[in-house]
Scaffold this active site. Sequence first.
Site, PDB file in Angstrom:
ATOM      1  N   ASP A 435       0.838  -1.201   0.000  1.00 30.04           N
ATOM      2  CA  ASP A 435       0.000   0.000   0.000  1.00 30.04           C
ATOM      3  C   ASP A 435       0.876   1.256   0.000  1.00 30.04           C
ATOM      4  OD1 ASP A 435      -2.308   1.503   0.169  1.00 30.04           O
ATOM      5  OD2 ASP A 435      -3.080   0.506   1.949  1.00 30.04           O
ATOM      6  N   ASP A 500     -10.816   1.867  -3.267  1.00 27.31           N
ATOM      7  CA  ASP A 500     -11.324   1.553  -1.930  1.00 27.31           C
ATOM      8  C   ASP A 500     -12.845   1.527  -1.926  1.00 27.31           C
ATOM      9  OD1 ASP A 500      -8.978   1.144  -0.661  1.00 27.31           O
ATOM     10  OD2 ASP A 500      -8.912   3.059   0.396  1.00 27.31           O
TER      11      ASP A 500
END
Length: 697
Positions: A435, A500
Amino acid sequence: MIHLRGSGLDVVVDLAHGTPTIVHWGAPVDDPDAVVAMLERTLVHGSPDLIAPVSVVPEHAGGFAGRPGLLGRRRRGRRWTPRFERVDHHVDGSRLVAVADDPVAGLRLTTTIDVADCLVIAIELTNTSATDRYLLDGLTVTLPVAEHLDELLTFTGRWTREFHPERAPWPHGAVTAENRRGRTSHETPSLLFAGRAGFGEWHGEVIGAHLAWSGNHSWLADRLADGRRYLQLGELFHPGECSLEPGESYRTPEVVAVWSADGLTAATQRFHRRLRARPEHPASPRPVLVNTWEAVYFDHDLDTLRDLADRAARVGAERFVLDDGWFGSRRDDTSGLGDWIVSPDAHPDGLAPLIEHVTGLGMEFGIWVEPEMVNPDSDLFRAHPDWVLTTDGYEPPLGRNQLVLDLARDDAFDHVLRQLDALLRDHDIAFVKWDMNRDHIGGSGADGAAGTHAQTLAVYRLLDELRRRHPDVEIESCSSGGARIDHEILRRTDRVWTSDCNDALERQTIQRGASMLIPPELMGAHIGPPRAHTTGRRHGLAFRSATALFGHLGIEWDLRSLDDAELDAIAEVVALHRRLRPLLHGGDVVRFDTEPAFVAHGVYATDRSEGIVSFARVATSPGLTPPPLRLPGLDPERHYRVEHVALPRERPGPNRTAPAWWSDGLTATGRDLATVGLQLPALHPESAVLLHLQRVD
Ligand code: DGJ
């Protein structure tokens, strides 16, 4: 004159000037000399006494009035407007390498143009001076665009809303986008298309260009006063970020360009083919995964995670991914980043009990990391406060409570590498979700100069070294969802986290946009909970499944809240995905033009023997029923059996009757399916249906 012929397009390059000039690219041509003669321009009043070519690096000093391809200077601003002379070139199959020098400025340009699959261009600049430094402000790749391609398709985005298309006429003057976020970005994906006004998925000439780079970038679409159009793509430097000492070189990221005579679908398949041709492209079936993020967030508890893993195995998942929260003091997003040591609070007996449980259930284990970052509240930052990208004399702004670790420093790089290496060495980990959640804001390296360029290269090096040491571990590129999706990060990663946002309605648009750059097997797509965490909207399982099925499928939902019947329904979706997986992940992505209230797309087998199509209603529309869905691109001479694939918990739309074929199937030729289309039943807004196509003769 050089004529390069690739599998997807022709390129005619004129070497008469210093830097190569692409005179034509796109449609196959018969006679390149004739093409050059055909395109010769005239001198006109109101312009210089020469016609400056739109070369791959257009020159201000050569009379080019647009943005020069090379911006830079020597001491006291000298040598700011170089002019190159041709030195040498060679052609090797589909690849041209051309060298040009500016002996006055002490610079050399080496341009590589390759047309093996797409048109791929990269340029290297070398400082040939024996004594002087060259300050490089920008080196971009310039692509001329035929004047009849007069409409632009670009993309905007933000967190949870990636890849939103914008179409507009290509104006006189420049349209530009600049990304200074230190990652490919949600806001300005490095991808744009130009086409004949009104181009669609299956009609109209169209070109596309992508900058394969994961740091700062800019693109420009410009129309000169004389009518010529060009695109320019390249890395964006902060002031003083890049300088070349004597003998040093800078190489641009690759610009990857595609062309199609017949619309966007064919053009974007070229990007997919290029990625699929990489030796490192994942060859094994993409494991259906369960990710813990939206199920438990930071609340790690072994019994809970085991329970989740049991249910993951029960629905047919093949990989279990432990997201953020397993390390250091990371009990929320204020602390712990940088300490890649298993947390004794969250996992008192280490990760082994969970990993053994997961692998005992027959699943692979995956883990989340964010190696480029550090929380000020972390052991790493306390020990090495100087290892971050900040600017001397100023308080660094935080993003998600974190700072960027300066990976261009050997000590910081080695430290992170050692910790990640140990993590992978000491545990049975098959997958890493990598990430990156903070923009670079005001980040300087150890020498005080802007640090994004060096950081981007260091991230690549770190990934490369980790892959060299752990070749069997797959890596996902995640950046607050889809802020790092580009062809260069994909040289060293096997999946992207597309967004997301797990809201199926939003995902219909996000995934459609992303599908213009990457194929479905690389595109992470999860079935989220009924009420989407990022939008609050509710959707049924059928719509969420029909949407996620078309990517690398995952489930991101607290499966503990489900009863047996619900788990069975998910198991059915997973089984369907696994059955269709060879087609979904190996076929050609096809998108269809329809009314704005609908989104239609699918995948056709490369030999056109089979297909799977999704038709979604994303809004209400004036018509009670959708328009017949036309399915171009099948074999026109052959017959296809079309069947509705019922999804678990699919709810009928507001229909009083259904066409007979809805239950019995129907056989039609590829030609009729393309031209007449299929009348589908009415659908409720925010629902989708699937159709399976099987060639029968
Ligand atoms: C951002 C990612 O996009 C999410 O999927 C999740 O991994 C969080 N970070 C964890 O902090």
